[in-house]
Design a protein around this motif. Structure first.
Motif, PDB file in Angstrom:
ATOM      1  N   ARG A 102       0.947  -1.338  -0.055  1.00 58.20           N
ATOM      2  CA  ARG A 102       0.050  -0.021   0.051  1.00 58.20           C
ATOM      3  C   ARG A 102       0.908   1.191   0.070  1.00 58.20           C
ATOM      4  O   ARG A 102       0.712   2.109  -0.745  1.00 58.20           O
ATOM      5  N   MET A 103       1.805   1.092   0.691  1.00 60.93           N
ATOM      6  CA  MET A 103       2.963   2.171   0.864  1.00 60.93           C
ATOM      7  C   MET A 103       3.426   2.636  -0.470  1.00 60.93           C
ATOM      8  O   MET A 103       3.607   3.792  -0.973  1.00 60.93           O
ATOM      9  N   MET A 104       3.920   1.473  -1.331  1.00 57.42           N
ATOM     10  CA  MET A 104       4.507   1.567  -2.603  1.00 57.42           C
ATOM     11  C   MET A 104       3.537   2.253  -3.416  1.00 57.42           C
ATOM     12  O   MET A 104       3.976   3.041  -4.257  1.00 57.42           O
ATOM     13  N   ALA A 110       1.171   4.002  -2.804  1.00 58.65           N
ATOM     14  CA  ALA A 110       0.795   5.639  -2.431  1.00 58.65           C
ATOM     15  C   ALA A 110       2.171   6.407  -2.712  1.00 58.65           C
ATOM     16  O   ALA A 110       1.957   7.659  -3.335  1.00 58.65           O
ATOM     17  N   TYR A 111       3.236   5.683  -3.010  1.00 58.55           N
ATOM     18  CA  TYR A 111       4.479   6.522  -3.196  1.00 58.55           C
ATOM     19  C   TYR A 111       4.686   6.496  -4.750  1.00 58.55           C
ATOM     20  O   TYR A 111       5.323   7.244  -5.437  1.00 58.55           O
ATOM     21  N   ASP A 112       3.574   5.716  -5.282  1.00 63.03           N
ATOM     22  CA  ASP A 112       3.731   5.868  -6.933  1.00 63.03           C
ATOM     23  C   ASP A 112       2.428   6.689  -7.179  1.00 63.03           C
ATOM     24  O   ASP A 112       2.504   7.106  -8.379  1.00 63.03           O
ATOM     25  N   ALA A 143       5.731  -5.597  -6.291  1.00 62.93           N
ATOM     26  CA  ALA A 143       6.104  -4.019  -5.901  1.00 62.93           C
ATOM     27  C   ALA A 143       6.601  -3.487  -7.247  1.00 62.93           C
ATOM     28  O   ALA A 143       6.042  -2.165  -7.542  1.00 62.93           O
TER      29      ALA A 143
END
Ligand SMILES: Nc1ncnc2c1ncn2[C@@H]1O[C@H](COP(=O)(O)OP(=O)(O)OP(=O)(O)O)[C@@H](O)[C@H]1O
Ligand SMILES: [Mg+2]
Lengths: 321, 272
Positions: free
Chosen positions: A100-102, A104-106, A146
C-alpha cells in the motif's frame, strides 16, 4: 524525447581505485528481453543502480525513454520499475501494508492494484504476515509484485531468480516470459548463462566493468560453434588447402588434427575443396565449444577485450567502445 | 496524481507507529513526570536549587516548570535524538531507501517528509511530558496561583497559559536538536552513530559553556537557549532571551537542514 527504453553511453563508476563499471554502452530496444550477463563482481548491480538513479555515475549518461534518471530523478522513472540486489521492505509491517505504501509512493493508492499485484506473484494468502518473517523466495516475489504495481513499460531486474529453488526459478522465468509477451521490455542481470539463454533474445556480457560482447544471443551461439577439427589422409597438404580457403582463420596442426575457426558455410565450401585436392577426410567435426565455453572465454580472459569472437565483427565490442 | 511530501509524512508516521523504538521515548516522556510527581506527593522535600523548585508543594503548575528545567538539558534531547537520528539511517541500514527512491518520489520529498515526521515525534513527546506534568502536578499540589521569577504572583489561569507558552518556546531549541539529528542520520548512515552523535553534540556544546575562558561564546551556545522560556515567567515578560534563542537556533538548524538536504540529494544509495 526518445522511444528507446534504455540507452547508456560511456557509463563509468569509480570506487576509489576500483572501476566497477568501465565505459559501458548499452541499448535496450522496445520489446527486448535483454540479458545482462557477467560473473560476480562484474559490475551488473552497479550499472543497474545508475540506471535507476540510485548512484551517480563518475562519467557517462543513462537515458530511460529519453529521460535522465540522474538529473530528473523520479520523474525519469515513469513507466520504469525494478530492483537491485535483494528487494527490501519494512520487516515490521505486513506485505500488504508495504505494498500500500509503495502504491501511495507511486501516486495511485487504489487497493485493487495492490491485490492484483499480490495475486500475480501468489502472495495473497500471506499478505497480512509481517515481511520480517518472509523467506527469501517470498521477498523476491514481493519485489516483483512491488515492481508490477507501477505497471511498467520497462522492468529492470537484478538477478531475480538468485536464491530461488528450482520451482521458484521456473515460476520466475514463466512470469518474466509472460510479462515480455505482454509487451513489457525487460532488462535482467544474471550470472547464469542458461537463464539468459532461455529468456533473452539480446545479451550484453560484462566482465570487470567492461562490455565484452553485445548482440543477439543466436549470433553469439553461432560464433560459439565456429571452431572445427579436421583429420585427413595428408594433414600437411590439407593445412595448405585450409589456409587458402577464404573465411578460415587460425588454421594449424594440433596433434593428429588440424584446428581452425570458420563459419558453417565456409566449412561446407572447404569440404568440397578438400575433395577436389584428392584428400581423404576421416573427420571434420565442430569443436565442442558450447555457449558456456564461450562465456567462460569471454569472462575469464586475462584482460577484457583481448578475445575476439570470429566471424561476428558486428557483435563484438572490443575494449573501450 | 503525483505523490508529495505529505504522502511521505503520512507514511513516516505510520511507520513510527509500527516501530517499537518509538514507544521507548514516549514511555519516558510519560513515566518521568509521573514518577517525579508521585515522589513529590510521597515526600515533603523539594528541589530548591532549580527555578520554581521551592513552590512545588504550593502550586501544581510549578511542577511542569521544574520538569522542563530538568528534561530540557538531557531527557527531551535524548527522546528527540532517538527518532531523528534513526529516521534516515535505519532505512540505509535496512536497504529500504533504494525501495522508496525507485518509486515516483523525488529525493527532496522523501527528505522533507522525514523531517516533518521527526519534528512531529518531538512535538508529541514534549506534549506528553508537559501534559502529564501539568495534570499530575495539579492533582498533587493543586491548580493554584504561581509565584513568578520576579516574585510577583499570577493567577492559576494565567500561570497555565505561561506554562504552555514555556513549553512552546522550548520547542525552538528542541526542534533544532531534531534537525541536527536528521542531518547526522543522513550523513553517518548509521542509526546508533547518529543518535549518540546528536547527544554528544548537545553535551559538547554544554561543555564549551562551562570551559573557563570561553564565556564570551556562552550566549551563542545552543544549550543556553534551552532555558530561554524563563523570560516568560518574569514580570513584565522579558522577550529578549526568546528572540535571542530564535536567531541563535536558526544559526544551528538552517545549516543542519541544508547540509542534510544536500547530502541526501547528492549521495549514492548503494546499501542493502
Ligand atoms: N558501494 C561500493 N563501494 C565500493 N565498491 C563497490 C561498491 N559497490 C560495488 N563495488 C565494487 O564494484 C564492483 C562491481 O560490483 P557489482 O555489485 O556491481 O557486481 P555484480 O556484477 O552485481 O556482482 P554479483 O554477481 O556478485 O552481484 C565490485 O568489485 C565491487 O566490489
Ligand atoms: Mg549484483
Amino acid at each position: 524525447m526518445s522511444d528507446t527504453p534504455v540507452e547508456a553511453r560511456g557509463l563509468v563508476k569509480q570506487y576509489g581505485r576500483i572501476t566497477a563499471v568501465d565505459h559501458v554502452d548499452l541499448t535496450v530496444n522496445r520489446g527486448d528481453v535483454y540479458g545482462f550477463l557477467g560473473p560476480n563482481g562484474a559490475g551488473k548491480t552497479t550499472a543497474l543502480r545508475m540506471m535507476l538513479g540510485l548512484i551517480y555515475p563518475t562519467a557517462g549518461s543513462v537515458r530511460l525513454f529519453g529521460r535522465d534518471p540522474i538529473g530528473e530523478g523520479a520523474a525519469a522513472l515513469d513507466g520504469v520499475a525494478g530492483f537491485v540486489e535483494a528487494p527490501r521492505f519494512y520487516p515490521y509491517m505486513s506485505a500488504r501494508t508495504n505494498m500500500r505504501m509503495m502504491a501511495a509512493y507511486d501516486g495511485d493508492e487504489a487497493p485493487e492494484r495492490v491485490e492484483e499485484a499480490l495475486e500475480t506473484v501468489e502472495l495473497t494468502g500471506r499478505a497480512d504476515d509481517k515481511v520480517g518473517g518472509y523467506s527469501h523466495g517470498m521477498r523476491q516475489r514481493l519485489g516483483i509484485a512491488a515492481a508490477l504495481l507501477r505497471r511498467p513499460n520497462l522492468l529492470l531486474l537484478d538477478e531475480p531468480a538468485t536464491g530461488l529453488d528450482p520451482g521458484g526459478m521456473r515460476d520466475m522465468r514463466t512470469l518474466i516470459r509472460r510479462l515480455a509477451d505482454g509487451g513489457m521490455t525487460v532488462l535482467l542481470s544474471s550470472h547464469l548463462l542458461a537463464e539468459v539463454e532461455e529468456l533473452c533474445d539480446r545479451v550484453a556480457i560484462i566482465r570487470a566493468g567492461r562490455i565484452v560482447y553485445e548482440g543477439a544471443i543466436h549470433e553469439l551461439k553461432a560464433s560459439a560453434a565456429s571452431a572445427y577439427r579436421l583429420r585427413t589422409s595428408d594433414n600437411a597438404t590439407a593445412l595448405g588447402v585450409c589456409q587458402a580457403q577464404t573465411g578460415v582463420a587460425a588454421a594449424r596442426i594440433e596433434g593428429a588434427d588440424i584446428r581452425m575457426e570458420a563459419g558453417e558455410p565456409t566449412i561446407a565450401e572447404l569440404s568440397v575443396a578438400l575433395i577436389e585436392a584428392k584428400l581423404q577426410i576421416t573427420a571434420l567435426v565442430p569443436e565442442g565449444a558450447t555457449l558456456e565455453d564461450l562465456f567462460f572465454r569471454l569472462t575469464e580472459g586475462s584482460t577484457p577485450g583481448e578475445i575476439e569472437v570470429p566471424d561476428r565483427p558486428a557483435g563484438v565490442v572490443g575494449g573501450t567502445a | 496524481m503525483r505523490p508529495g511530501v505529505l504522502t511521505v509524512y503520512r507514511w513516516e508516521l505510520r511507520k513510527l507507529i509500527a516501530l517499537k523504538r518509538t514507544y521507548i521515548g514516549l514511555f519516558a516522556a510519560i513515566g518521568v513526570p509521573l514518577a517525579f510527581t508521585i515522589s513529590l506527593a510521597l515526600r515533603s522535600g523539594r528541589p530548591n536549587d532549580v527555578p520554581f523548585g521551592a513552590y512545588v508543594h504550593q502550586s501544581g503548575l510549578a511542577i511542569p516548570l521544574v520538569l522542563l528545567t530538568f528534561a530540557s538539558a538531557f531527557l527531551l534531547p535524548l527522546i528527540t535524538a532517538l527518532v531523528a537520528g534513526d529516521i534516515v539511517a535505519s532505512e540505509d541500514q535496512n536497504g529500504t531507501l533504494k525501495t522508496i527512491l525507485t518509486r515516483s518520489l523525488q529525493r527532496g520529498q522523501v527528505f522533507f517528509g522525514k523531517v516533518l515526521a521527526a519534528l512531529t515525534y518531538t512535538l508529541v513527546s514534549m506534549v506528553l511530558l508537559g501534559g502529564v506534568a501539568i495534570i499530575a502536578g495539579a492533582m498533587v499540589s493543586g491548580f493554584n496561583s504561581l509565584t513568578t521569577l520576579s516574585g510577583t504572583t499570577v493567577s492559576a489561569g494565567s500561570a497555565l497559559a505561561l506554562v504552555l507558552a514555556s513549553f512552546g518556546v522550548y520547542l525552538i531549541p528542541l526542534f533544532t536538536v531534531a534537525l541536527i539529528g536528521v542531518m547526522l542520520s543522513v550523513v553517518t548512515r548509521n542509526s546508533a552513530a547518529a543518535v549518540v552523535g546528536t547527544l554528544v553534540t548537545v553535551l559538547l556544546i554544554e561543555l564549551i559553556g562551562i570551559l573557563p575562558g570561553l564565556e564570551s561564546l556562552q550566549p551563542y551556545l545552543l544549550t543556553r537557549q534551552f532555558d530561554a522560556w524563563q523570560g516568560l515567567l518574569r514580570q513584565p515578560i522579558d522577550w529578549s532571551p526568546i528572540a535571542h534563542a530564535a536567531w541563535v537556533c536558526a544559526l544551528y538548524c538552517i545549516p543542519a537542514l541544508v547540509v542534510g538536504f544536500l547530502v541526501f540529494l547528492r549521495r549514492d544509495v548503494a546499501g542493502g
